[in-house]
Design a protein around this motif. Structure first.
Motif, short mmCIF file in Angstrom:
data_model
loop_
_atom_site.label_atom_id
_atom_site.label_comp_id
_atom_site.label_asym_id
_atom_site.label_seq_id
_atom_site.Cartn_x
_atom_site.Cartn_y
_atom_site.Cartn_z
N ASP A 26 1.66 10.24 -4.57
CA ASP A 26 0.64 9.21 -4.39
C ASP A 26 -0.30 9.32 -5.58
O ASP A 26 -1.08 10.27 -5.68
N TYR A 53 -2.36 16.16 2.40
CA TYR A 53 -2.94 14.88 2.81
C TYR A 53 -2.38 14.63 4.21
O TYR A 53 -1.26 14.18 4.37
N TYR A 80 -5.56 7.90 -7.34
CA TYR A 80 -6.92 8.17 -7.84
C TYR A 80 -6.98 8.31 -9.36
O TYR A 80 -8.06 8.48 -9.92
N SER A 85 -5.84 0.04 -3.15
CA SER A 85 -6.82 0.33 -2.09
C SER A 85 -8.11 0.94 -2.64
O SER A 85 -9.20 0.61 -2.19
N LYS A 86 -7.96 1.87 -3.58
CA LYS A 86 -9.15 2.59 -4.05
C LYS A 86 -9.77 1.92 -5.27
O LYS A 86 -10.84 2.32 -5.71
N VAL A 99 0.15 14.93 -4.45
CA VAL A 99 -0.87 14.07 -5.07
C VAL A 99 -1.30 14.83 -6.33
O VAL A 99 -2.23 15.64 -6.28
N TYR A 136 6.51 15.95 -1.58
CA TYR A 136 5.39 15.02 -1.59
C TYR A 136 4.16 15.71 -2.20
O TYR A 136 3.82 16.83 -1.82
N SER A 159 -1.56 2.21 -5.71
CA SER A 159 -2.25 1.38 -4.70
C SER A 159 -3.50 0.74 -5.28
O SER A 159 -4.18 1.33 -6.12
N ASN A 211 -5.85 14.79 -2.96
CA ASN A 211 -6.45 14.71 -1.64
C ASN A 211 -5.74 15.77 -0.81
O ASN A 211 -4.52 15.67 -0.62
N ARG A 250 -4.28 -4.50 1.07
CA ARG A 250 -2.93 -4.02 1.42
C ARG A 250 -1.90 -4.38 0.34
O ARG A 250 -0.83 -4.93 0.63
N GLY A 262 0.82 -1.21 0.00
CA GLY A 262 0.00 0.00 0.00
C GLY A 262 0.86 1.25 0.00
O GLY A 262 2.04 1.24 0.37
N ALA A 263 0.23 2.35 -0.44
CA ALA A 263 0.97 3.61 -0.60
C ALA A 263 1.48 4.15 0.74
O ALA A 263 2.57 4.71 0.81
N SER A 264 0.71 3.97 1.80
CA SER A 264 1.11 4.54 3.10
C SER A 264 2.39 3.88 3.61
O SER A 264 3.38 4.54 3.91
#
Ligand SMILES: Cc1ncc(COP(=O)(O)O)c(C=O)c1O
Length: 457
Positions: A209, A108, A212, A260-261, A176, A174, A258, A181, A268, A80-82
């Motif tokens: 990141d 973010y 999206y 995740s979305k 997005v 950093y 990721s 976000n 994960r 995952g990205a986090s």
């Protein structure tokens, strides 16, 4: 107090959208095959499950219409990205050497603790977002100022030569860049290029990141999806080709992707893309050397979803139509209930698309594209309360939650807090991914009722 809690803060996909049966198909295909099971239940290779690296590379090459295909050597599978942001920091930064972390603000906010966990407490700095996605002149001046301060340690020789630090960057930026976000803005191509040049000049690593990007649809109820321009190139795509290509074997950008979305956060599994040397270095993290790729079993299920075409079908046939409908519903409700009260929506300048071969002046506006998860509204100037107090009242009296601008400041940066006080701090972030259309309308009605009530006082 209203009975149903409406949570327009939560940036999560609703459980009704989870592709459980497709994941089950993937799991069955893996676990009913002796060969695949043997590969899936053992420690994963450091850069990740090879078939998934290949699938991701092919999928990204078509999704981003890259001029040359993306090779699997550029991909490293992550959990995952986090978590991967933390891993990138572990491998390529060192608090004794890396000077600052620069974050687009409003930021973010959940990324801030990842930077402080990596030892950068007190060294996070905000860079204001502008209508093109980032105030590049501000960042340039701030970088120059830090560099001229002097007294910076050089990379200890032992570290440059060691496998622990094959490369250290002086700065991290950093962002997005697409459907940000929290602001929902998309960075212009010009800014993306300027950012890469700046990163090369100041030995910075741009971590984006890009979670999206593929969740996009034409603006408006009748917009024609086939007429949408391609997805904007990621910063890593720009770094690969700009001015003859990457500066050295490490490059100055890494894309954090990721599932995740687009599948579900619980899988994960994600990936990062950078130069092959960068990707290989990610596999030398201590925990990866000991435990293998941080996401393995679910990576094999994800690979099945990609290779069977089920992932693309899920994005195309379920996620995009659902989010498009919720987005349209949200904006209709905003226009009807909030704009008359003085709320302002800022989505930044539309992304300009430059078709291949076009000369300056032949760009096409991509105003017709919407996407991502969030939008950012500024509360009316005649509301005496700040966004934070408004959010507290909304929760208390209307059982409605939304994120507010004070949450989006860059942790430990007084300048960021000051700028929030003058501008983005009066913003609220709304997400359309969690609730149904009806619940979204109900949430906006409650917000309008609250603002009317507050204005009367
Ligand atoms: C910008 C951004 N980065 C990262 C994440 C989390 O990514 P992951 O679930 O892959 O850790 C989110 C989720 O909200 C996000 O908005």
């Amino acid at each position: 107090m209203m009975t149903q809690h409406i949570n327009l803060q939560l940036g999560w996909p609703s459980p009704s959208l989870f592709p459980a049966s497709q994941l089950l198909d993937g799991a069955s295909s893996v676990l009913q095959s002796e060969k695949k099971t043997a590969a899936a239940l053992i420690y994963g290779p450091g850069c990740g499950y090879e078939p998934l690296r290949e699938r991701i590379a092919a999928w990204l090459s078509t999704s981003y219409s890259t001029t040359t295909p993306i090779s699997p050597e550029r991909i490293s599978v992550s959990n995952g990205a986090s978590a991967n942001l933390g891993n990138i920091l572990s491998k390529f930064t060192e608090p004794g050497y890396t000077r600052r972390i620069w974050m687009v603000e409003p930021s973010y906010f959940l990324a801030c603790p990842i930077f402080t966990d990596a030892g950068f407490e007190g060294r996070l700095r905000g860079v204001p977002e502008d209508e093109e996605g980032l105030d590049i002149a501000f960042l340039h001046d701030a970088l120059r100022k830090v560099e001229t301060e002097g007294g910076h340690p050089e990379v200890p020789q032992a570290k440059t030569a060691s496998a622990r630090y094959p490369k250290l960057y002086k700065h991290v930026i950093y962002a997005v860049p697409t459907f940000a976000n929290p602001s929902g803005k998309t960075m212009s191509l010009r800014r993306r290029e300027e950012l890469v040049r700046l990163a090369r000049e100041f030995d910075a690593l741009v971590v984006t990141d890009d979670v999206y990007d593929v969740l996009r649809w034409p603006e408006g109820e009748d917009g024609d999806a086939s007429k949408m321009p391609p997805i904007p190139p990621r910063i890593v795509d720009v770094d690969r080709v700009l001015d003859g290509g990457v500066k050295d074997e490490w490059g100055n950008a890494v894309s954090n992707g990721s599932f995740s979305k687009i599948i579900a956060p619980g899988v994960r599994t994600g990936w990062s893309e950078a130069t092959p040397s960068f990707a290989l270095a990610m596999s030398t993290l201590g925990a990866t050397k000991s435990g293998g790729c941080p996401s393995h079993l679910s990576a094999t299920f994800v690979e099945e979803m990609l290779s069977s075409g089920q992932l693309e079908a899920h994005i195309r046939d379920t996620l995009i139509p659902t989010y498009r409908s919720r987005y349209n519903t949200l904006f209709k409700a905003i226009d009807e209930h909030l704009v008359p009260l003085g709320f302002q929506v800022s989505i930044g300048n539309p992304y300009e698309y430059h078709p291949a071969g076009a000369t300056n002046g032949h760009s096409q506006s991509a105003a017709a594209v919407a996407g991502g998860y969030f939008t950012y509204l500024t509360i009316p100037s005649d509301v005496a309360l700040g966004a934070e107090d408004l959010a507290a009242k909304a929760l208390d009296k209307y059982n409605l939650r939304f994120a507010h601008g004070a949450m989006m400041t860059v942790e430990g940066d007084a300048g960021s807090v000051e700028r929030a006080g003058k501008g983005y701090g009066r913003g609220i972030r709304l997400c359309w991914a969690w609730h149904t259309d009806e619940e979204i309308v109900e949430g906006i009605r409650r917000l309008a009722a609250l603002v009317k009530e507050v204005k009367r006082v």
